[in-house]
Design a protein around this motif. Sequence first.
Motif, PDB file in Angstrom:
ATOM      1  N   LYS A   7       0.835  -1.204   0.000  1.00 35.55           N
ATOM      2  CA  LYS A   7       0.000   0.000   0.000  1.00 35.55           C
ATOM      3  C   LYS A   7       0.872   1.257   0.000  1.00 35.55           C
ATOM      4  O   LYS A   7       0.619   2.194  -0.740  1.00 35.55           O
ATOM      5  CB  LYS A   7      -0.904   0.014   1.242  1.00 35.55           C
ATOM      6  CG  LYS A   7      -2.394  -0.040   0.905  1.00 35.55           C
ATOM      7  CD  LYS A   7      -3.239   0.001   2.163  1.00 35.55           C
ATOM      8  CE  LYS A   7      -4.614  -0.640   1.905  1.00 35.55           C
ATOM      9  NZ  LYS A   7      -5.344  -0.901   3.153  1.00 35.55           N
ATOM     10  N   THR A   8       1.874   1.247   0.868  1.00 33.59           N
ATOM     11  CA  THR A   8       2.757   2.414   0.955  1.00 33.59           C
ATOM     12  C   THR A   8       3.443   2.649  -0.378  1.00 33.59           C
ATOM     13  O   THR A   8       3.502   3.779  -0.863  1.00 33.59           O
ATOM     14  CB  THR A   8       3.828   2.200   2.043  1.00 33.59           C
ATOM     15  OG1 THR A   8       3.207   1.606   3.183  1.00 33.59           O
ATOM     16  CG2 THR A   8       4.455   3.500   2.442  1.00 33.59           C
ATOM     17  N   ARG A   9       3.944   1.576  -0.962  1.00 33.66           N
ATOM     18  CA  ARG A   9       4.620   1.725  -2.249  1.00 33.66           C
ATOM     19  C   ARG A   9       3.666   2.292  -3.290  1.00 33.66           C
ATOM     20  O   ARG A   9       4.043   3.131  -4.114  1.00 33.66           O
ATOM     21  CB  ARG A   9       5.201   0.385  -2.701  1.00 33.66           C
ATOM     22  CG  ARG A   9       6.585   0.100  -2.132  1.00 33.66           C
ATOM     23  CD  ARG A   9       7.163  -1.206  -2.658  1.00 33.66           C
ATOM     24  NE  ARG A   9       6.509  -2.370  -2.082  1.00 33.66           N
ATOM     25  CZ  ARG A   9       6.818  -2.887  -0.896  1.00 33.66           C
ATOM     26  NH1 ARG A   9       7.782  -2.341  -0.167  1.00 33.66           N
ATOM     27  NH2 ARG A   9       6.179  -3.942  -0.431  1.00 33.66           N
ATOM     28  N   GLN A  10       2.433   1.857  -3.244  1.00 31.47           N
ATOM     29  CA  GLN A  10       1.410   2.369  -4.146  1.00 31.47           C
ATOM     30  C   GLN A  10       1.256   3.886  -3.978  1.00 31.47           C
ATOM     31  O   GLN A  10       1.269   4.639  -4.951  1.00 31.47           O
ATOM     32  CB  GLN A  10       0.071   1.671  -3.831  1.00 31.47           C
ATOM     33  CG  GLN A  10      -1.088   2.064  -4.728  1.00 31.47           C
ATOM     34  CD  GLN A  10      -0.836   1.709  -6.175  1.00 31.47           C
ATOM     35  OE1 GLN A  10      -0.137   0.735  -6.475  1.00 31.47           O
ATOM     36  NE2 GLN A  10      -1.377   2.514  -7.080  1.00 31.47           N
ATOM     37  N   ILE A  11       1.145   4.296  -2.716  1.00 36.44           N
ATOM     38  CA  ILE A  11       0.996   5.731  -2.424  1.00 36.44           C
ATOM     39  C   ILE A  11       2.221   6.507  -2.895  1.00 36.44           C
ATOM     40  O   ILE A  11       2.111   7.560  -3.523  1.00 36.44           O
ATOM     41  CB  ILE A  11       0.766   5.940  -0.912  1.00 36.44           C
ATOM     42  CG1 ILE A  11      -0.611   5.411  -0.523  1.00 36.44           C
ATOM     43  CG2 ILE A  11       0.879   7.422  -0.544  1.00 36.44           C
ATOM     44  CD1 ILE A  11      -0.831   5.290   0.975  1.00 36.44           C
ATOM     45  N   ILE A  12       3.393   5.944  -2.619  1.00 36.32           N
ATOM     46  CA  ILE A  12       4.626   6.603  -3.058  1.00 36.32           C
ATOM     47  C   ILE A  12       4.591   6.826  -4.563  1.00 36.32           C
ATOM     48  O   ILE A  12       4.862   7.915  -5.053  1.00 36.32           O
ATOM     49  CB  ILE A  12       5.867   5.765  -2.682  1.00 36.32           C
ATOM     50  CG1 ILE A  12       6.051   5.732  -1.166  1.00 36.32           C
ATOM     51  CG2 ILE A  12       7.118   6.305  -3.348  1.00 36.32           C
ATOM     52  CD1 ILE A  12       7.104   4.754  -0.671  1.00 36.32           C
ATOM     53  N   ARG A  13       4.196   5.780  -5.292  1.00 32.75           N
ATOM     54  CA  ARG A  13       4.184   5.901  -6.752  1.00 32.75           C
ATOM     55  C   ARG A  13       3.168   6.943  -7.217  1.00 32.75           C
ATOM     56  O   ARG A  13       3.464   7.750  -8.099  1.00 32.75           O
ATOM     57  CB  ARG A  13       3.898   4.551  -7.402  1.00 32.75           C
ATOM     58  CG  ARG A  13       5.174   3.814  -7.780  1.00 32.75           C
ATOM     59  CD  ARG A  13       4.891   2.394  -8.171  1.00 32.75           C
ATOM     60  NE  ARG A  13       4.584   1.618  -6.975  1.00 32.75           N
ATOM     61  CZ  ARG A  13       3.872   0.506  -6.929  1.00 32.75           C
ATOM     62  NH1 ARG A  13       3.393   0.010  -8.018  1.00 32.75           N
ATOM     63  NH2 ARG A  13       3.654  -0.108  -5.802  1.00 32.75           N
ATOM     64  N   GLU A  14       2.009   6.952  -6.579  1.00 25.90           N
ATOM     65  CA  GLU A  14       0.986   7.933  -6.979  1.00 25.90           C
ATOM     66  C   GLU A  14       1.456   9.366  -6.753  1.00 25.90           C
ATOM     67  O   GLU A  14       1.325  10.223  -7.628  1.00 25.90           O
ATOM     68  CB  GLU A  14      -0.315   7.704  -6.207  1.00 25.90           C
ATOM     69  CG  GLU A  14      -1.171   6.610  -6.818  1.00 25.90           C
ATOM     70  CD  GLU A  14      -2.239   6.107  -5.846  1.00 25.90           C
ATOM     71  OE1 GLU A  14      -2.535   6.834  -4.874  1.00 25.90           O
ATOM     72  OE2 GLU A  14      -2.767   5.003  -6.060  1.00 25.90           O
ATOM     73  N   LYS A  15       1.995   9.601  -5.574  1.00 23.09           N
ATOM     74  CA  LYS A  15       2.446  10.958  -5.251  1.00 23.09           C
ATOM     75  C   LYS A  15       3.629  11.353  -6.129  1.00 23.09           C
ATOM     76  O   LYS A  15       3.714  12.482  -6.604  1.00 23.09           O
ATOM     77  CB  LYS A  15       2.836  11.048  -3.770  1.00 23.09           C
ATOM     78  CG  LYS A  15       1.708  10.766  -2.805  1.00 23.09           C
ATOM     79  CD  LYS A  15       0.598  11.790  -2.932  1.00 23.09           C
ATOM     80  CE  LYS A  15      -0.499  11.541  -1.899  1.00 23.09           C
ATOM     81  NZ  LYS A  15      -1.608  12.502  -2.044  1.00 23.09           N
ATOM     82  N   ALA A  16       4.535  10.397  -6.317  1.00 25.11           N
ATOM     83  CA  ALA A  16       5.715  10.689  -7.128  1.00 25.11           C
ATOM     84  C   ALA A  16       5.292  10.994  -8.564  1.00 25.11           C
ATOM     85  O   ALA A  16       5.850  11.888  -9.209  1.00 25.11           O
ATOM     86  CB  ALA A  16       6.688   9.521  -7.097  1.00 25.11           C
TER      87      ALA A  16
END
Lengths: 195, 195
Positions: A7-16
């Motif tokens: 989930k965190t990685r998903q969020i990181i990718r979205e924000k990035a």
Amino acid sequence: MSLKGDKTRQIIREKAYQLFAQKGFKEVTMKDICELTGLSRGGLYRHYESTEQIFLEIVNAFSDRQKSEVDTKIKQHVPAAEILEELLSKYADEMMNPENSFSLAICEYYSNPAVSKEDNSITRQYQTSKSTWEELISYGISTGEFNPVNPESVFHVILFAYQGVRMYSRLMKMDSEIPTQIIEEIKKLLLKEIS
Amino acid sequence: MSLKGDKTRQIIREKAYQLFAQKGFKEVTMKDICELTGLSRGGLYRHYESTEQIFLEIVNAFSDRQKSEVDTKIKQHVPAAEILEELLSKYADEMMNPENSFSLAICEYYSNPAVSKEDNSITRQYQTSKSTWEELISYGISTGEFNPVNPESVFHVILFAYQGVRMYSRLMKMDSEIPTQIIEEIKKLLLKEIS
DNA sequence: TGACAAAGCGACACTAGTGACGCATAATAA
DNA sequence: TTATTATGCGTCACTAGTGTCGCTTTGTCA
């Protein structure tokens, strides 16, 4: 197993993704991503070790998704002209809004000689995008919707035009005529009848 | 009056040009330029306050020179086809050697959203290059060498194609066929007879 | 040749970013 | 629940670059 991390990685990718689209590739730092995600430095480094790693993951997910969307539609026998229309409208959006274009970041990444000399992750993106278009064009020809063009060279025309307009539209502060013209040209090239 | 300074600035621009061509825009630092020129930090900052300032000066000198070369040849009634040939061969060189292309740095500079939002120094480069090509094309039409095309739109075709190939040739590690093909296409577009 | 300006030097303080560490806390399987 | 592992925190030392300042050296003009 490791649900939280995914989930965190998903969020990181979205924000990035947002950051890259706004600021380009080089301009985004791990610090920026920390701020936007709310993660601390240590937390972020736990998942990714560089902006480049994040960027390449997004790039490949991006083109993979596009390819699978097109693939699915072809399997469902959606008319080629309709698929083309959708793809081009996405291109048009980005051409009109060069201030918020992830593809522009890809373009910047490509054109930076210091980057990715023998990295094949970025050429994979090119290959995927190439095969998406070639499939669509071949499909359109087989259903009789498209002219019997050479898929590879038409792909290059589209790619080149897209590149050029992107640069142009930033310069000329979004003269919306040019992107529209280019898209019309691409349609003319492919579609048999245009009123 | 200030002869020494002019010379130093000349050297700075020459060395910086090499660096930009090799490494792209963003990758070059004032430190790099110090090392290559042999100047100290203080010495360099005496003349230029940023890499961007140096870059833009080179960019504009670059396109101004090209324009004046074409202008002179037109005044001397050199055949349009000959001038075209020369311009395109320079383009071809850069397309074949994307690892050492100053134009690639310009491309990178253009595509970086963080750069030059309302800077008109870089749009000047675009305008100069546009008018160079439009003049040449109009001249070629008037002498009857070129087809009666629309100079502006042909300029855009050339610009876009150039952009695209540049990106492409880095990716594909210099498949020399594509640049040659593109140049042939441009010639076909303009020249009346191609054997 | 001397006066003055222009050019060049190198040290300095500063900023922004990196990546690694040990510790704290939360999630999950037993 | 408890043991354990995954996740997250924040500090730390480090690096690379910026831009400034006062001083020295070199050019140039009168």
